[in-house]
Design an enzyme around this catalytic site. Sequence first.
Site, PDB file in Angstrom:
ATOM      1  N   ARG A   1      -0.003  -8.196 -33.210  1.00 11.18           N
ATOM      2  CA  ARG A   1      -1.334  -7.601 -33.216  1.00 11.18           C
ATOM      3  C   ARG A   1      -1.251  -6.126 -33.624  1.00 11.18           C
ATOM      4  O   ARG A   1      -2.129  -5.612 -34.326  1.00 11.18           O
ATOM      5  CB  ARG A   1      -1.992  -7.733 -31.846  1.00 11.18           C
ATOM      6  CG  ARG A   1      -2.382  -9.168 -31.492  1.00 11.18           C
ATOM      7  CD  ARG A   1      -3.146  -9.227 -30.193  1.00 11.18           C
ATOM      8  NE  ARG A   1      -4.412  -8.529 -30.282  1.00 11.18           N
ATOM      9  CZ  ARG A   1      -5.031  -7.939 -29.254  1.00 11.18           C
ATOM     10  NH1 ARG A   1      -4.466  -7.953 -28.059  1.00 11.18           N
ATOM     11  NH2 ARG A   1      -6.187  -7.332 -29.419  1.00 11.18           N
TER      12      ARG A   1
ATOM     13  N   CYS B   1      -4.108   0.158 -25.780  1.00  5.61           N
ATOM     14  CA  CYS B   1      -3.813  -1.248 -26.044  1.00  5.61           C
ATOM     15  C   CYS B   1      -4.994  -1.823 -26.795  1.00  5.61           C
ATOM     16  O   CYS B   1      -5.525  -1.176 -27.700  1.00  5.61           O
ATOM     17  CB  CYS B   1      -3.529  -1.994 -24.736  1.00  5.61           C
ATOM     18  SG  CYS B   1      -4.846  -1.823 -23.502  1.00  5.61           S
TER      19      CYS B   1
END
Length: 288
Positions: A188, A245
């Site tokens: 990701r 994040c």
Amino acid sequence: MTQAHPFKTLISAANLLPNAHNPNWVIVDCRHDLMDPGAGRAAYAAGHIAGARFANLDRDLSGAKQAADGSFKGRHPLPEKDALVATLRSWGISDDTQVVAYDAHGGMYAARLWWLLRWIGHDSVAVLDGGLAAWQAEGQTLTTAEPTPTPGNISAKAPLTSSVDAHDVLINLTSPRRTVIDARAPDRFRGENETIDPVGGHIPGAKNRFFKDNLQADGRFKSGHQLHEEFGALISEPQAAVMQCGSGVTACHNLLALEIAGLHGAALYPGSWSEWCSDPTRPMAKGA
């Protein structure tokens, strides 16, 4: 009775066991599933540590996703402090309460509650190392009975943590003073296999430290010494580091790991990638 030496980062199942029914301790179940928001509550209803309260990530540990100007603040913005305090009081938490947060996901959600309590100045909070599995490994059974807590009196004090916003991170791109660390999985981070946010990639210049790298094979945290060595290779000054994040949740896992390592002072970017990528004018990067 006030805890003489409160647990401030981690607590083992063995240390929780003799205190599980201490009236001055509050246990909070933080289980969740980002792809199935109702899964945590269902798991809690099926069985939890006796006396544990349930914390819903979306409702209890996050705030409104839209700012006053209509901009998107991310998938899990910080709650208003007054609302957080009211929730904590409803769980029976007071200023002298030892709080223990747990989940079944290596601490990825429990660390969010840990950080939020420190955000309002409460340091007697620890994450159950190894989570629910460690508790059951001690031979402890679960219950479906839900507690009826006596309201607590916790109040907000000077924060023990710090945070930055998107503007701070944007300024840092042109005048770098902080090291940004992204806690998402490497794919990701590279902009691959993005299934949660509408855009893949990462903040330019960010380094990748997957939060699961803080754990041993058994789901417990690595030693403080090992974490110090590993994070020391990424950051030279913890006070000049920013953890982010996807939405400000697993970044708290890295912040907890830093505390365990004795590396204090890093900030959280609560909006994280979910907020950052919502504005196409902000620069974005892909690849390693």
